[in-house]
Design a protein around this motif. Sequence first.
Motif, mmCIF file in Angstrom:
data_model
loop_
_atom_site.group_PDB
_atom_site.id
_atom_site.type_symbol
_atom_site.label_atom_id
_atom_site.label_comp_id
_atom_site.label_asym_id
_atom_site.label_seq_id
_atom_site.Cartn_x
_atom_site.Cartn_y
_atom_site.Cartn_z
ATOM 1 N N PRO A 441 0.821 -1.210 0.000
ATOM 2 C CA PRO A 441 0.000 0.000 0.000
ATOM 3 C C PRO A 441 0.859 1.264 0.000
ATOM 4 N N TYR A 442 0.317 2.331 -0.527
ATOM 5 C CA TYR A 442 0.979 3.631 -0.456
ATOM 6 C C TYR A 442 -0.019 4.587 0.191
ATOM 7 N N THR A 443 0.404 5.242 1.226
ATOM 8 C CA THR A 443 -0.457 6.202 1.898
ATOM 9 C C THR A 443 0.251 7.545 1.939
ATOM 10 N N SER A 444 -0.462 8.578 2.275
ATOM 11 C CA SER A 444 0.146 9.901 2.290
ATOM 12 C C SER A 444 0.998 10.075 3.534
ATOM 13 N N ILE A 445 1.992 10.924 3.433
ATOM 14 C CA ILE A 445 2.835 11.193 4.597
ATOM 15 C C ILE A 445 2.029 11.894 5.684
ATOM 16 N N GLU A 446 1.018 12.682 5.312
ATOM 17 C CA GLU A 446 0.180 13.320 6.329
ATOM 18 C C GLU A 446 -0.517 12.266 7.171
ATOM 19 N N PHE A 447 -1.097 11.290 6.482
ATOM 20 C CA PHE A 447 -1.801 10.244 7.238
ATOM 21 C C PHE A 447 -0.817 9.439 8.083
ATOM 22 N N TYR A 448 0.308 9.058 7.462
ATOM 23 C CA TYR A 448 1.250 8.200 8.185
ATOM 24 C C TYR A 448 1.826 8.910 9.411
ATOM 25 N N TYR A 449 2.150 10.178 9.261
ATOM 26 C CA TYR A 449 2.692 10.950 10.383
ATOM 27 C C TYR A 449 1.659 11.061 11.496
ATOM 28 N N ASP A 450 0.415 11.332 11.112
ATOM 29 C CA ASP A 450 -0.665 11.424 12.086
ATOM 30 C C ASP A 450 -0.856 10.074 12.795
ATOM 31 N N PHE A 451 -0.831 9.016 12.024
ATOM 32 C CA PHE A 451 -1.003 7.670 12.575
ATOM 33 C C PHE A 451 0.135 7.343 13.542
ATOM 34 N N LEU A 452 1.353 7.658 13.136
ATOM 35 C CA LEU A 452 2.513 7.341 13.976
ATOM 36 C C LEU A 452 2.438 8.077 15.312
ATOM 37 N N LYS A 453 2.089 9.357 15.264
ATOM 38 C CA LYS A 453 2.017 10.130 16.505
ATOM 39 C C LYS A 453 0.969 9.552 17.450
ATOM 40 N N LYS A 454 -0.121 9.042 16.889
ATOM 41 C CA LYS A 454 -1.195 8.528 17.732
ATOM 42 C C LYS A 454 -0.933 7.110 18.227
ATOM 43 N N GLU A 455 -0.245 6.329 17.432
ATOM 44 C CA GLU A 455 -0.089 4.912 17.760
ATOM 45 C C GLU A 455 1.230 4.565 18.435
ATOM 46 N N GLN A 456 2.322 5.250 18.064
ATOM 47 C CA GLN A 456 3.629 4.802 18.545
ATOM 48 C C GLN A 456 3.738 4.887 20.065
ATOM 49 N N GLY A 457 3.158 5.923 20.654
ATOM 50 C CA GLY A 457 3.234 6.060 22.104
ATOM 51 C C GLY A 457 2.610 4.886 22.842
ATOM 52 N N GLY A 458 1.608 4.274 22.227
ATOM 53 C CA GLY A 458 0.933 3.146 22.867
ATOM 54 C C GLY A 458 1.604 1.809 22.655
ATOM 55 N N ILE A 459 2.667 1.777 21.865
ATOM 56 C CA ILE A 459 3.390 0.509 21.654
ATOM 57 C C ILE A 459 4.222 0.214 22.892
ATOM 58 N N LYS A 460 3.923 -0.890 23.531
ATOM 59 C CA LYS A 460 4.565 -1.243 24.788
ATOM 60 C C LYS A 460 5.833 -2.066 24.537
ATOM 61 N N LEU A 461 6.719 -2.012 25.517
ATOM 62 C CA LEU A 461 7.977 -2.750 25.409
ATOM 63 C C LEU A 461 7.730 -4.241 25.226
ATOM 64 N N ASP A 462 6.756 -4.788 25.951
ATOM 65 C CA ASP A 462 6.464 -6.224 25.843
ATOM 66 C C ASP A 462 6.063 -6.610 24.429
ATOM 67 N N GLU A 463 5.353 -5.709 23.747
ATOM 68 C CA GLU A 463 4.923 -5.998 22.374
ATOM 69 C C GLU A 463 6.132 -6.166 21.453
ATOM 70 N N VAL A 464 7.079 -5.253 21.582
ATOM 71 C CA VAL A 464 8.267 -5.306 20.722
ATOM 72 C C VAL A 464 9.127 -6.507 21.096
ATOM 73 N N ASN A 465 9.288 -6.754 22.387
ATOM 74 C CA ASN A 465 10.084 -7.901 22.823
ATOM 75 C C ASN A 465 9.513 -9.212 22.298
ATOM 76 N N ALA A 466 8.182 -9.285 22.193
ATOM 77 C CA ALA A 466 7.543 -10.528 21.765
ATOM 78 C C ALA A 466 7.842 -10.885 20.315
ATOM 79 N N LEU A 467 8.289 -9.908 19.525
ATOM 80 C CA LEU A 467 8.554 -10.176 18.108
ATOM 81 C C LEU A 467 9.643 -11.225 17.921
ATOM 82 N N VAL A 468 10.589 -11.290 18.851
ATOM 83 C CA VAL A 468 11.709 -12.208 18.681
ATOM 84 C C VAL A 468 11.228 -13.649 18.575
ATOM 85 N N ASP A 469 10.123 -13.979 19.251
ATOM 86 C CA ASP A 469 9.593 -15.348 19.166
ATOM 87 C C ASP A 469 8.968 -15.623 17.806
ATOM 88 N N GLN A 470 8.480 -14.563 17.136
ATOM 89 C CA GLN A 470 7.967 -14.741 15.778
ATOM 90 C C GLN A 470 9.109 -14.915 14.779
#
Length: 954
Positions: A441-470
């Motif tokens: 997909p290709y999305t606009s930088i306006e949307f992506y920047y807005d999305f990142l600001k809203k979502e990245q803060g809610g990404i928890k350390l446990d979520e990222v750590n869990a990726l290693v098992d995948q």
Amino acid sequence: MVRFPLTLTLLFSATLVLAQSAPKPKKTAAKPASAVRTTPSTAASLNSPIPLDPAVKVGKLPNGLTYYIRKNAEPKNRAELRLVIRAGSVLENDNQQGLAHFMEHMEFNGTKNFPKNELVNFLQSSGVRFGADLNAYTGFDETVYQLPVPTDSANVFRQAFQILEDWAHNATIDPKEVDKERGVILEERRLGRGAGQRMRDEYFPILLNNSQYSKRLPIGTEQVLTTFKPETLRQFYQDWYRPDLMAVIAVGDFDMKEVEGIIREKFGRIPAVKDPKPRTEYDIPAHKDTKVVIVTDPEQPNTVVQVIYKRPEIKEKNLNDLRESIKRGLFNTMLGNRIQELTQQADPPFLGGYSNYSDFLGNLDAFTSIAVAKEGNVERAIRAVLDENARVKQFGFTPTELARAKQEFLTNVEQAYSERDKTRSVNYVNEYVQNFTDKEPYTSIEFYYDFLKKEQGGIKLDEVNALVDQFIHNDNRAVIVMAPEKDKAKLPSVEQIIGYVDNAGKGLTAYDDKTLDSPLLATQPTGSPVVSEKQIKDIGVTEWTLKNGARVVLKPTNFKNDQVLFSGSSFGGTSLYELNDFMTARFSSTLAAMGGTGAYNQVQLGKFLSGKQVSVFPFVGELSEGVNGSAAPKDLETALQLLYSYFTQPRKDADVVKGFLSNQRSALQNQINTPTPQRVFQDTVQVTLGANNPRRQPLKPDDLDKIDLDKALKIYQERFANAGDFTFYFVGNFKEDQLKPLVEKYIGGLPSTGKTEKFKDLGIRIPAGQLSKTVYKGVDPKASVQLVYSGELSWSPEMTTQLDALAEVLEIKLIEKLREEESGVYGVGASAAYSKYPVSRYTFRISFGCAPDNVEKLIAKTQELINDLKQKGASPVDIAKFKAETRRETEVQLKDNQFWLGYLQNQYYNGDAPDEVLHEKEQLDKVTVQSTKAAANNYFGPNFIRLVLMPEKK
């Protein structure tokens, strides 16, 4: 041109390219997309599809052809056009191996409206360079034609779409042209031969589990390429070059409705194919076991171990997928930083290491860990990288690491957002190619920047750590070991290698995130004011002279919103030091920078700068020393603090330097133990052109023993002790009145002795007279040729322009003769280099690769072309091509910060007029048939060196 996916390109290489930062998000700038400004804050909204960028006009013609159109005025009066065929080598029949790529070549050798080479001639006359601008590539799954064109000529712009249409269905495939092109393709295939190719041929079927991909390398087989009938090629063209597998992409400075009309007119008349051949989607089958391949080669210089954990490809479709991609980016950033830190030890475990999750091939992604073994110690190298993976698995990342990674990720996206109205068209077209070929997909930088600001803060350390098992699992796993043939007996067994992988992570402790919370400058500098100012209005440049003697050259621009480039230099360099201190002086800036600066070691400095757009690097060259850097406007003060710190408080770190020199010794010893043919040849070229001077010898392990760290820091301090004879340059988005107090404080505060230094002329010149050297090295039947002319130069803009013209017109003729007529080379280059210091001289170099049996013939043909230039001068047609290409290139360069920084550096360094670029037309007007004749007689003179690499004699 043959092209592989990024991951496989890395796997093919015998050495390692380290890229430790996270992949940049594949989001580029766009117009505001208010219609898609949703707030993805709930689970329901995360299931929504990723909104496509509304600034892109996407359509489908009745015959099935897809088109993407976007208006974008960067650069002005330019457009990037693409014809994308969703067909590559994986679709070839057994008797067509290599013909997808062959077809790509044939599109430049005759179409209905552009017979033979008229297509290339037309575009060159319009200022489009063949190879540099006009190009194409063939991959496993797609073939892409690249056509950047000017839009300020209605005729050229419309003809460009005619070229795309001709590529789509009007290729003539003349049997005579096919036979001529066989030689070119075989030469391209020859260029790819070597240790990497031989080892790849062994491990590829196992890595790709005998899938169709393992049997369809785009370059094809020699048997097919030399014997196929033109009808077989035409069948491939008819089967796969059809509208339902095609996309036309147009991004640039044009009217979108007009372009849509042209596309509908030209491509709508391509008939749809009745009963089209099914386009098979090939998979790479999974496997439960761990496949281990150990391959050796007499020309492989080092031992590289790769552990590849394959898994089904992740397709980004909805907003939750987008959120997951952010998590993967954070994971890659943090793990990459940790592995990079391992090289900062007194005895690093490897020459280079890498762990990263990315796309792979076909239906797969992969988590790949790679290590280049030191002294061939496979176990230590791969365990070190795998232990870092395991450390994440056991203990996870730390909150401070995640906070830095988030800030770094956000900063990258903020930069793209701030440049949304300055994003170049070429960045957009690649997104649309991926959307068509792989449904990215290709999305606009306006949307992506807005999305990142809203979502990245809610990404928890446990979520990222869990990726290693995948990412890390025991099935669908492959281990590739590539090593020198001489080390075969020392290599571990398959069972041992599986043991290293399975048993990684024993006895680990949690990662200690050591940071420093101190100001970069413990004591603020005492600045000095600007005492004089000079305006060069016609190029928008201002010169300041500070009280401490430093000169500052400024060119404010609006080419980029978030970019300031800067540099500073003065004469001196290693030339001022005797031969017994040469190695120490040569490495002085490298070793100083490795120590960090002030209170910060290199690792701590990296953490301190995380999330800031700042880059500063000191250098000590042969004739000068200086600093190069860049920053976002908001981080410019930090960058100037770092510049001041590198000048005034270099830091000694004996352990890091010890580790660096240890790795360098090991790498150099590998090159000596198993020298590659190209390395031996380049060393010979370097020594020969350097007249066997001790300062032009290839670096050897015992050279590093001559380096004294304390003396290196002393030399470094000497080189940067006097800012009074430096000239600094600033180009980019800044206001002079806002920059002035920062310059006065940090550059005006630098020490000054009041003296002006000069470099020392070491007397190193390319040997006069005629010289011929042939190197016999390598087992492959391929040769490399370099022909070098040199001499003194009367320095002036007119002379350098004549040299550039001579290089371009000769290269045009060399391509016509050696490639198109003789079918003897894939590529051939002619280039002119010139310098004013230490004395004014030029070097003219012609280079190509070919079959050993063709060396003498092709050199003779080259000399015939040179003699023809001497007798007749260049043809008016070729001169016109040079002028058109130069003018078009300059139009774009004049809107580029990097160009202006380099240009101003050169002009002031050489003492030339800063506004010389505005007089380019006057210099181009002086390029005539007679001037090229005179230049050929002047510059193709008696000083001629012939250098040839041939395979070893049997």
